[in-house]
Scaffold this motif. Sequence first.
Motif, PDB file in Angstrom:
ATOM      1  N   CYS A  77       0.839  -1.203   0.000  1.00 52.33           N
ATOM      2  CA  CYS A  77       0.000   0.000   0.000  1.00 52.33           C
ATOM      3  C   CYS A  77       0.868   1.245   0.000  1.00 52.33           C
ATOM      4  CB  CYS A  77      -0.912  -0.030   1.226  1.00 52.33           C
ATOM      5  SG  CYS A  77      -2.088   1.344   1.309  1.00 52.33           S
ATOM      6  N   ALA A  78       1.940   1.216   0.770  1.00 50.04           N
ATOM      7  CA  ALA A  78       2.836   2.365   0.847  1.00 50.04           C
ATOM      8  C   ALA A  78       3.672   2.537  -0.424  1.00 50.04           C
ATOM      9  CB  ALA A  78       3.761   2.217   2.058  1.00 50.04           C
ATOM     10  N   LEU A  79       3.955   1.423  -1.119  1.00 49.08           N
ATOM     11  CA  LEU A  79       4.861   1.471  -2.268  1.00 49.08           C
ATOM     12  C   LEU A  79       4.161   1.642  -3.610  1.00 49.08           C
ATOM     13  CD1 LEU A  79       7.307  -1.442  -1.335  1.00 49.08           C
ATOM     14  CD2 LEU A  79       7.661   1.006  -1.005  1.00 49.08           C
ATOM     15  N   GLN A  80       2.835   1.444  -3.659  1.00 48.38           N
ATOM     16  CA  GLN A  80       2.176   1.436  -4.962  1.00 48.38           C
ATOM     17  C   GLN A  80       2.313   2.761  -5.696  1.00 48.38           C
ATOM     18  OE1 GLN A  80      -0.718   3.325  -5.611  1.00 48.38           O
ATOM     19  NE2 GLN A  80      -0.940   4.094  -3.541  1.00 48.38           N
ATOM     20  N   ALA A  81       2.463   3.875  -4.961  1.00 47.71           N
ATOM     21  CA  ALA A  81       2.617   5.169  -5.619  1.00 47.71           C
ATOM     22  C   ALA A  81       3.870   5.209  -6.491  1.00 47.71           C
ATOM     23  CB  ALA A  81       2.667   6.289  -4.579  1.00 47.71           C
ATOM     24  N   ASP A  82       4.883   4.408  -6.126  1.00 47.40           N
ATOM     25  CA  ASP A  82       6.117   4.381  -6.925  1.00 47.40           C
ATOM     26  C   ASP A  82       5.851   3.852  -8.335  1.00 47.40           C
ATOM     27  OD1 ASP A  82       7.891   5.377  -4.965  1.00 47.40           O
ATOM     28  OD2 ASP A  82       7.914   3.427  -3.982  1.00 47.40           O
ATOM     29  N   MET A  83       4.860   2.975  -8.483  1.00 50.46           N
ATOM     30  CA  MET A  83       4.518   2.468  -9.812  1.00 50.46           C
ATOM     31  C   MET A  83       3.985   3.599 -10.688  1.00 50.46           C
ATOM     32  SD  MET A  83       2.970  -1.376  -9.345  1.00 50.46           S
ATOM     33  CE  MET A  83       1.669  -0.985  -8.181  1.00 50.46           C
ATOM     34  N   PHE A  84       3.118   4.412 -10.122  1.00 49.82           N
ATOM     35  CA  PHE A  84       2.579   5.536 -10.887  1.00 49.82           C
ATOM     36  C   PHE A  84       3.678   6.544 -11.229  1.00 49.82           C
ATOM     37  CE2 PHE A  84      -1.339   4.020  -8.796  1.00 49.82           C
ATOM     38  CZ  PHE A  84      -2.218   4.033  -9.860  1.00 49.82           C
ATOM     39  N   LEU A 218      11.060  -4.835  -2.832  1.00 46.10           N
ATOM     40  CA  LEU A 218       9.749  -4.833  -3.482  1.00 46.10           C
ATOM     41  C   LEU A 218       9.543  -3.546  -4.269  1.00 46.10           C
ATOM     42  CD1 LEU A 218       7.081  -6.239  -3.989  1.00 46.10           C
ATOM     43  CD2 LEU A 218       6.205  -5.243  -1.869  1.00 46.10           C
ATOM     44  N   ARG A 219      10.038  -2.425  -3.760  1.00 49.84           N
ATOM     45  CA  ARG A 219       9.895  -1.150  -4.487  1.00 49.84           C
ATOM     46  C   ARG A 219      10.549  -1.234  -5.862  1.00 49.84           C
ATOM     47  NH1 ARG A 219      11.903   1.923  -1.020  1.00 49.84           N
ATOM     48  NH2 ARG A 219      10.043   3.043  -0.278  1.00 49.84           N
ATOM     49  N   GLU A 220      11.760  -1.778  -5.916  1.00 56.03           N
ATOM     50  CA  GLU A 220      12.458  -1.897  -7.202  1.00 56.03           C
ATOM     51  C   GLU A 220      11.683  -2.789  -8.169  1.00 56.03           C
ATOM     52  OE1 GLU A 220      16.475  -2.900  -7.511  1.00 56.03           O
ATOM     53  OE2 GLU A 220      17.225  -1.199  -6.353  1.00 56.03           O
ATOM     54  N   LEU A 221      11.134  -3.879  -7.663  1.00 51.43           N
ATOM     55  CA  LEU A 221      10.402  -4.801  -8.530  1.00 51.43           C
ATOM     56  C   LEU A 221       9.128  -4.163  -9.068  1.00 51.43           C
ATOM     57  CD1 LEU A 221      10.837  -8.091  -6.464  1.00 51.43           C
ATOM     58  CD2 LEU A 221      12.028  -7.464  -8.581  1.00 51.43           C
ATOM     59  N   LEU A 222       8.401  -3.442  -8.213  1.00 56.07           N
ATOM     60  CA  LEU A 222       7.171  -2.793  -8.662  1.00 56.07           C
ATOM     61  C   LEU A 222       7.471  -1.682  -9.664  1.00 56.07           C
ATOM     62  CD1 LEU A 222       5.133  -2.565  -5.326  1.00 56.07           C
ATOM     63  CD2 LEU A 222       4.939  -4.264  -7.149  1.00 56.07           C
ATOM     64  N   ARG A 223       8.526  -0.931  -9.442  1.00 57.86           N
ATOM     65  CA  ARG A 223       8.915   0.110 -10.398  1.00 57.86           C
ATOM     66  C   ARG A 223       9.246  -0.505 -11.756  1.00 57.86           C
ATOM     67  NH1 ARG A 223      13.885   3.133  -8.827  1.00 57.86           N
ATOM     68  NH2 ARG A 223      13.412   4.220 -10.776  1.00 57.86           N
ATOM     69  N   ALA A 224       9.940  -1.619 -11.746  1.00 58.36           N
ATOM     70  CA  ALA A 224      10.320  -2.273 -12.995  1.00 58.36           C
ATOM     71  C   ALA A 224       9.091  -2.754 -13.754  1.00 58.36           C
ATOM     72  CB  ALA A 224      11.262  -3.441 -12.710  1.00 58.36           C
ATOM     73  N   ALA A 225       8.136  -3.348 -13.045  1.00 59.26           N
ATOM     74  CA  ALA A 225       6.913  -3.815 -13.702  1.00 59.26           C
ATOM     75  C   ALA A 225       6.123  -2.655 -14.278  1.00 59.26           C
ATOM     76  CB  ALA A 225       6.057  -4.596 -12.706  1.00 59.26           C
ATOM     77  N   ALA A 226       6.068  -1.540 -13.549  1.00 62.47           N
ATOM     78  CA  ALA A 226       5.358  -0.361 -14.047  1.00 62.47           C
ATOM     79  C   ALA A 226       6.029   0.213 -15.280  1.00 62.47           C
ATOM     80  CB  ALA A 226       5.280   0.707 -12.953  1.00 62.47           C
ATOM     81  N   ALA A 227       7.353   0.192 -15.291  1.00 70.08           N
ATOM     82  CA  ALA A 227       8.078   0.680 -16.469  1.00 70.08           C
ATOM     83  C   ALA A 227       7.735  -0.152 -17.692  1.00 70.08           C
ATOM     84  CB  ALA A 227       9.585   0.648 -16.203  1.00 70.08           C
ATOM     85  N   TYR A 228       7.648  -1.462 -17.512  1.00 68.06           N
ATOM     86  CA  TYR A 228       7.279  -2.325 -18.640  1.00 68.06           C
ATOM     87  C   TYR A 228       5.859  -2.034 -19.094  1.00 68.06           C
ATOM     88  CZ  TYR A 228       6.304  -6.298 -21.568  1.00 68.06           C
ATOM     89  OH  TYR A 228       5.935  -7.064 -22.642  1.00 68.06           O
ATOM     90  N   ALA A 229       4.923  -1.906 -18.158  1.00 67.12           N
ATOM     91  CA  ALA A 229       3.526  -1.670 -18.516  1.00 67.12           C
ATOM     92  C   ALA A 229       3.348  -0.353 -19.249  1.00 67.12           C
ATOM     93  CB  ALA A 229       2.648  -1.688 -17.258  1.00 67.12           C
ATOM     94  N   ALA A 230       4.124   0.656 -18.882  1.00 67.98           N
ATOM     95  CA  ALA A 230       3.978   1.969 -19.503  1.00 67.98           C
ATOM     96  C   ALA A 230       4.786   2.123 -20.780  1.00 67.98           C
ATOM     97  CB  ALA A 230       4.384   3.064 -18.510  1.00 67.98           C
ATOM     98  N   GLY A 231       5.965   1.506 -20.829  1.00 69.24           N
ATOM     99  CA  GLY A 231       6.850   1.748 -21.962  1.00 69.24           C
ATOM    100  C   GLY A 231       7.402   0.530 -22.659  1.00 69.24           C
ATOM    101  N   LYS A 241      19.606  -0.657 -16.379  1.00 70.27           N
ATOM    102  CA  LYS A 241      20.976  -0.148 -16.312  1.00 70.27           C
ATOM    103  C   LYS A 241      21.269   0.554 -15.000  1.00 70.27           C
ATOM    104  CE  LYS A 241      21.178   0.397 -21.341  1.00 70.27           C
ATOM    105  NZ  LYS A 241      21.292   1.359 -22.484  1.00 70.27           N
ATOM    106  N   THR A 242      20.205   0.890 -14.257  1.00 72.09           N
ATOM    107  CA  THR A 242      20.395   1.616 -13.005  1.00 72.09           C
ATOM    108  C   THR A 242      19.821   0.911 -11.781  1.00 72.09           C
ATOM    109  OG1 THR A 242      18.361   2.888 -13.396  1.00 72.09           O
ATOM    110  CG2 THR A 242      20.431   3.850 -14.178  1.00 72.09           C
ATOM    111  N   THR A 243      18.958  -0.085 -11.973  1.00 71.65           N
ATOM    112  CA  THR A 243      18.365  -0.776 -10.829  1.00 71.65           C
ATOM    113  C   THR A 243      18.485  -2.285 -10.988  1.00 71.65           C
ATOM    114  OG1 THR A 243      16.115  -0.930 -11.723  1.00 71.65           O
ATOM    115  CG2 THR A 243      16.687   1.094 -10.556  1.00 71.65           C
ATOM    116  N   SER A 244      18.789  -2.956  -9.896  1.00 73.66           N
ATOM    117  CA  SER A 244      18.966  -4.406  -9.951  1.00 73.66           C
ATOM    118  C   SER A 244      17.639  -5.133 -10.153  1.00 73.66           C
ATOM    119  CB  SER A 244      19.637  -4.891  -8.660  1.00 73.66           C
ATOM    120  OG  SER A 244      18.865  -4.547  -7.522  1.00 73.66           O
TER     121      SER A 244
END
Length: 254
Positions: A77-84, A218-231, A241-244
């Motif tokens: 719940c706290a991390l979902q904003a990172d996806m947006f 978990l934050r890194e994983l959610l950000r990565a999934a959001a990047a794929y969904a958007a781009g 290249k910048t996040t594991s």
Amino acid sequence: MAGEPTKPKSAGDVASARAEAREGGPLPETRRSASEDIAAFVAKARAMSPHAAGAKGRLVFALDATMSRQPTWDMACALQADMFREAASLGSLDIRLVYYRGFNECRATGWISDSAQLARLMGKIDCQGGNTQIGKVLSEARREAVASGVRAVVFVGDAMEESVDDLCAKAGELGLLKVPLFMFQEGQDATAEQAFREIARLTGGAWCRFDPGAAAQLRELLRAAAAYAAGGREALLRLSKTTSGAAALIGQMK
């Protein structure tokens, strides 16, 4: 019977329907797809441009909300904003929250494009004891992929208590639709790992483990999934290249 007048809804019925729309309604029953359904899926997938310019990214965000999951639910719940936020640099993102808990309860929200709205909704949901219902999550993802287009599915959980062969059949259908599943496993359960890895493989997605309570992972994983969904893959490749977390996912995807 035909011709009989429709019984008007009571005020209680209307209020209940509105509350359900806000907090997520129960998923409709779905039948197993026949061969003609799969053929239709493939035809539609080939006709779709998965990352057309200007199109909104759509991500199904699925969470195990059984009793053991409350700490991780609060963390998600706290991390979902990172996806947006991650998606905002690439375009935009709509998220459909799907969760299961308790006795045979599995619900889905409408499409949400605002992180504050999603946080408010998640904050109203508490985890309850029950068995996993991953099959229902996969069926809902397939239904939405056909109805309105889905670029990716994220699943966060720590257990699998269903028939792995049944889950793999549903995952294969999502693979035909070119909808990858990012299976994020908390903890070390070997049965869950085997199932999650195979689901990810069949959909062209990726599996990754994170440690219990590890918000940064978990934050890194959610950000990565959001990047794929958007781009798409290119956006995930740039992020890798910048996040594991992104690097772990792109290394597995076909």
